[in-house]
Design an enzyme around this catalytic site. Structure first.
Site, short mmCIF file in Angstrom:
data_model
loop_
_atom_site.label_atom_id
_atom_site.label_comp_id
_atom_site.label_asym_id
_atom_site.label_seq_id
_atom_site.Cartn_x
_atom_site.Cartn_y
_atom_site.Cartn_z
N TYR A 498 -14.84 -2.45 1.99
CA TYR A 498 -13.55 -2.70 1.33
C TYR A 498 -13.31 -1.69 0.21
O TYR A 498 -12.46 -0.85 0.30
CB TYR A 498 -13.49 -4.14 0.81
CG TYR A 498 -12.12 -4.52 0.30
CD1 TYR A 498 -11.12 -4.88 1.19
CD2 TYR A 498 -11.83 -4.49 -1.06
CE1 TYR A 498 -9.84 -5.21 0.74
CE2 TYR A 498 -10.55 -4.82 -1.52
CZ TYR A 498 -9.57 -5.18 -0.63
OH TYR A 498 -8.31 -5.50 -1.09
N SER A 578 -6.88 -4.42 5.20
CA SER A 578 -6.04 -4.24 4.03
C SER A 578 -6.45 -2.95 3.31
O SER A 578 -6.34 -1.87 3.89
CB SER A 578 -6.13 -5.47 3.12
OG SER A 578 -5.08 -5.51 2.20
N ASP A 662 3.35 -9.77 8.52
CA ASP A 662 2.57 -9.37 7.35
C ASP A 662 3.51 -8.79 6.30
O ASP A 662 4.02 -7.68 6.44
CB ASP A 662 1.52 -8.32 7.75
CG ASP A 662 0.54 -8.02 6.62
OD1 ASP A 662 0.83 -8.41 5.47
OD2 ASP A 662 -0.50 -7.41 6.88
N HIS A 697 -0.83 -11.58 7.04
CA HIS A 697 -1.90 -10.72 6.55
C HIS A 697 -3.28 -11.26 6.89
O HIS A 697 -4.27 -10.55 6.79
CB HIS A 697 -1.75 -10.55 5.03
CG HIS A 697 -2.51 -9.39 4.48
ND1 HIS A 697 -2.30 -8.09 4.89
CD2 HIS A 697 -3.50 -9.32 3.54
CE1 HIS A 697 -3.10 -7.27 4.22
NE2 HIS A 697 -3.85 -7.99 3.40
#
Length: 727
Positions: A498, A578, A662, A697
Site C-alpha cells: 500500500y 486504491s 466507485d 470502492h
C-alpha cells in the site's frame, strides 16, 4: 471503535477466523491434453480488445502540453462509456471462462468461506450487540442479546436489496440505547442515507436523511445527532468534485431541511473534511476540520450551555489530534504535535489550547494508538507492525502489559467507562481470529469465541524479514505459505503493498489468502514507506517528492523474494488497491521485467487529474498536485501510471479491477490506464479490465461478489504463470 462502523467490523471478520481443523485440500483438476494445449495457446494468444476512441484533448502545464486521448471515459454517465464498459467486460469474462480451474477456485473459496463468523461484541443500553454471518450471507447481520442470553436479529442488511448490494455502513446508538441511527450505502457508493429507529420496536422515526457523505453519527442525549456532508455536486454525483464539507445537527422530529448548520458554511470555515464528536457524558461537542487526509484543526463547544461559543483548541492543521476521553473538565487528547509517534496529553477544558497540555503517556519509539474502556487507557503500540498493548490508569500510571495470545494484530480494547469486561480479537496471516474477553481489573483474557474456520494454522508458516531498499532503508515484510512448501524459485507469489496515507498493514487472516497458499502460493506483505508503521517520519518519507521511495521499496521487496529463492519473475505477481493500485501501476510501468502478473485494484492512476474528482483534492498532502508547481508537475508526470505506458514495451499480464459506483477513486482512472495498456502492449500478455457493476470502492461488497472476484484474480494469476492444474 468497531461498533461505530460496520465497514471496519466486516473487514475484521472477513479477514479473520480461527479453528483447529485440518484444511480440506481440493481435488486436483483432471486435464486432458486438449485442455492443456488450449490453456497454453490462450496464454500465448494476443487478444483483440474493443476499440477505444482517441480524442484530441490536450492540457498544458507550465508550458508542457500533455495529451489526454481518453478524457471522454471520465464521463461515467455517457452512453459511449457505458458501451465501452460492456464491451471490455465481455472480452475479460470470455477470457476468464477459458481458465480450466476457475470454477474449482470459486468452489474452494465457497467451502472455506462458509462458516459462521462473529464480530467483537459491545454493549448499548440493555443489550449486547454483535455482527454475524452464517457463512455465505452477502452482508453481515447485526444481532443483539439480552441479559438472559436471548438472541435476535436487530438489523439484517440482506433484506435491504434483492442482490445484496445495499450495505449497512455504521450504526450509532443514543446514550441510553433506546434509539439508533444507521447509515446505508447503495451500490457501494460513498453517498449514504441515515435511518433513525426505536430500538425496542424497530419502528422508524421521522424521515430518512439523504445525501450524506464521509460522516459519523454522534448523538446528543436522545434529542438528535451530528452528521456531515457536502452539497450535492453539479454533474455526476459519482465523479464531480466535492470540496466543502459541513457539519449539521439533526433534531429528532424535524425534517432534514431544517437541520442546523454547525460548521463549514463560510469561507473562513471551509474544509474538505469536517466531523463532530459528542463526549460520552454529553457535555462537549468537538469539531474536527481538515483540508487533506493528514492534519486537523480542532474546536469545542460546551453543550450544557446552549448559547456557548465555539472555542478553538488548535488553530492549525500541523498535527493529527483527537479527543481520547473526557472526565468532567479534564480532557484527554491523543496527538502527534511535537510527537511523531503520538502521545496522550491532558488539559483543563477551561483553557484547552496546546500550550496548556501536559503529557500523560509520553511518546516512545513505537507508534501509539490508544483507546479507553472500563476506566482505563489501553495504549496499543505497533512494534514492527505487530501489536503490543499496555494498560494505564487515568492518571497515566502503568498497570500492566496486556498478555496477547501471540505475535499478530489485536483489535482495540475499548468500551464504556463503567464496563468491567471488554472484548478484543486477535489474529495474524496464518491464524484465524479468536475473540477474547478481558477483565479490566485482573488483566485476565479468556477465549470468548473461537472461530469455526476450516483451516489448521499448523499447516502454515509466517515469517517477518527485513530487506534493504534502494537507498539503504530497512523495510519489514511478512512472508506466509504452507510449511511443506519447497523454496525452489518456482512458487506462485503475490506481493501485496500500500505505502501511503499513514495507513499501516498489520497481520490479518484471510480465507482467500488461505486458499491461495493451499495451492502452493506465497503471500508476502511489505510495510512500505508512506504507511504509518513507524510513525509520521515513515509516512512523510513516502509522500510528494519522495513518493518514489514507496515504489523503490516495493521493487526491492520483489527482488528480495527472487534472490532468496521464494519465487522468480515468472511466478511473481504484484497486487494493491486504491493507493496500492497506484503502487502496482507505477511499479509495472517502471519495471515491467520484474513481475509476471500485475493486479492494480481501484487505483489512483492518473496523477495529473486525480484531484479534480470527488474528494481527491484532499489527497494532495500525500501526492501534491500537477498545478502546485512545475517541479511537482514534472515529478507526478514522471511516475503517473497512465502517462508512462510506452509503445514497444512488453508489460506483465494485467487485470485492472474497478467498479462502476466507485466514487472514492473514480473508475476513469482504471478505464484510461487499461486503454493505454491495450493500445501500447508489445507482448502477448493480456491486459484486461474487470469492471464490477453496482459496486463501489470495496466497503460493503457482497460476499458472493468477493468470492467471484478472488476466483477470477487467482485464476488469472495462476493461468498466466503457466499453471495448468491445481493441487
Amino acid at each position: 471503535m468497531m461498533k461505530k462502523s460496520l465497514a471496519i467490523t466486516v473487514a475484521a471478520v472477513l479477514l479473520s477466523a480461527c479453528g483447529d481443523k485440518a484444511a480440506e485440500k481440493p481435488a486436483p483438476v483432471v486435464t486432458d491434453t486438449a485442455v492443456e494445449e488450449k490453456a497454453s495457446e490462450q496464454v500465448a494468444t494476443k487478444l483483440v480488445y474493443p476499440e477505444t476512441r482517441q480524442g484530441d484533448v490536450v492540457d498544458e502545464y507550465f508550458g508542457v502540453k500533455v495529451a489526454d486521448p481518453y478524457r471522454w471515459l471520465e464521463d461515467d454517465r455517457s452512453e459511449e462509456t457505458g458501451a465501452w464498459v460492456k464491451a471490455q467486460n465481455k472480452v475479460t469474462f470470455d477470457y476468464l471462462e477459458q481458465i480450466p480451474y476457475r470454477a474449482q477456485l470459486k468452489q474452494r473459496l465457497q467451502e472455506l468461506w462458509n462458516y459462521e463468523k462473529v464480530g467483537v461484541p459491545y454493549t448499548e443500553g440493555e443489550y449486547q450487540y454483535f455482527y454475524k454471518n452464517d457463512g455465505l450471507q452477502n452482508q453481515y447481520v447485526l444481532y443483539r442479546k439480552d441479559a438472559d442470553g436471548n438472541e435476535e436479529v436487530f438489523l439484517d442488511p440482506n433484506t435491504f436489496s434483492e442482490d445484496g448490494t445495499t450495505s449497512l455502513s455504521q450504526v450509532s446508538f443514543s446514550k441510553d440505547g433506546s434509539l439508533a441511527a444507521y447509515s446505508i450505502s447503495e451500490g457501494g457508493s460513498d453517498w449514504r442515507k441515515i435511518i433513525i429507529i426505536d430500538t425496542k420496536t424497530g419502528k422508524q422515526l421521522g424521515d430518512t436523511l439523504v445525501d450524506v457523505k464521509f460522516s459519523g453519527i454522534s448523538w446528543f442525549n436522545n434529542e438528535g445527532f451530528y452528521y456531515s456532508s457536502y452539497d450535492k455536486p453539479e454533474g455526476s454525483e459519482l465523479s464531480a468534485k466535492t470540496d466543502q464539507h459541513k457539519l449539521y445537527y439533526h433534531q429528532l422530529g424535524k425534517p432534514q431541511s431544517e437541520d442546523a448548520l454547525i460548521f463549514g458554511g463560510t469561507d473562513e470555515q471551509k474544509r474538505r473534511y469536517v466531523s463532530g464528536e459528542v463526549t460520552e457524558d454529553g457535555r462537549y461537542l468537538f469539531i474536527y476540520g481538515a483540508v487533506s487526509t493528514s492534519g486537523n484543526d480542532l474546536y469545542m463547544k460546551d453543550l450544557s450551555k446552549p448559547d456557548s461559543e465555539l472555542v478553538t483548541v488548535l488553530d492549525h492543521t500541523d498535527s493529527d489530534t483527537s479527543l481520547l476521553h473526557s472526565d468532567g473538565d479534564t480532557l484527554y487528547f491523543v496527538t502527534n504535535l511535537d510527537a511523531a509517534n503520538k502521545k496522550v496529553v491532558t488539559v483543563d477544558a477551561k483553557s484547552p489550547t496546546s500550550e496548556n497540555w501536559k503529557d500523560l503517556i509520553a511518546e516512545t519509539d513505537n507508534v501509539l494508538a490508544p483507546t479507553v474502556g472500563g476506566g482505563y487507557i489501553f495504549a496499543e503500540y505497533m512494534v514492527d507492525a505487530i501489536s503490543k498493548v499496555m494498560q494505564y490508569d487515568m492518571t497515566g500510571k502503568l498497570v500492566r502489559e496486556v498478555s496477547l495470545p501471540g505475535v499478530g494484530s489485536s483489535s482495540s480494547l475499548s468500551g464504556k467507562t463503567d464496563e468491567t469486561t471488554l472484548y478484543y480479537s486477535f489474529n495474524n496471516y496464518t491464524t484465524p481470529s479468536t475473540i477474547y474477553s478481558f477483565d479490566v481489573n485482573s488483566g485476565k483474557s479468556d477465549v470468548y469465541m473461537a472461530s469455526k474456520a476450516k483451516v489448521n494454522s499448523d499447516d502454515f508458516v509466517s515469517k517477518q524479514i527485513f530487506y534493504t531498499s534502494k537507498d539503504g532503508t530497512k523495510v519489514p515484510m511478512i512472508i506466509s505459505h504452507m510449511k511443506a512448501l519447497k523454496l525452489d524459485g518456482s512458487n506462485p507469489t503475490i506481493l501485496y503493498g500500500y505505502g501511503g496515507f499513514n495507513i499501516s498493514l498489520t497481520p490479518s487472516f484471510s480465507v482467500a489468502n488461505a486458499v491461495w497458499m493451499e495451492q502452493g502460493g506465497i503471500y508476502a506483505v511489505a510495510n512500505l514507506r508512506g504507511g504509518g508503521e513507524y510513525g509520521k517520519k515513515w509516512h512523510i518519507a513516502g509522500t510528494q517528492l519522495q513518493k518514489q521511495n514507496v515504489f523503490d521499496d516495493f521493487i526491492s521487496a520483489g527482488e528480495y523474494l527472487i534472490s532468496e529463492n521464494y519465487t522468480s519473475s515468472d511466478y511473481l505477481a504484484i497486487r494493491g488497491g486504491s493507493n496500492g493500485g497506484l503502487l502496482v501501476g507505477a511499479v509495472m510501468t517502471q519495471r515491467p521485467d520484474l513481475v509476471k502478473v500485475a493486479l492494480p485494484a481501484v487505483g489512483v492512476l492518473d496523477m495529473l487529474r486525480y484531484h479534480t474528482f470527488t474528494a481527491g483534492a484532499g489527497w494532495a498532502y500525500d501526492y501534491g498536485t500537477s498545478e502546485q508547481s512545475e517541479e511537482m508537475f514534472n515529478y507526478l508526470k514522471g511516475y503517473s501510471p497512465t502517462h508512462n505506458v510506452k509503445d514497444g514495451v512488453s508489460y506483465p499480464a494485467t487485470m485492472v479491477t474497478t467498479a462502476d459506483h466507485d466514487d472514492r477513486v473514480v473508475p476513469a482512472h482504471s478505464f484510461k490506464f487499461a486503454a493505454e495498456l491495450q493500445a501500447k502492449q508489445a507482448g502477448d500478455a493480456p491486459t484486461l479490465i474487470r469492471i464490477e457493476t453496482n459496486a463501489g470502492h470495496g466497503a460493503g461488497t457482497p460476499v458472493s461478489k468477493s468470492i467471484e472476484q478472488y476466483a477470477d484474480i487467482f485464476g488469472f494469476t495462476l493461468y498466466n504463470m503457466g499453471v495448468k492444474s491445481l493441487n
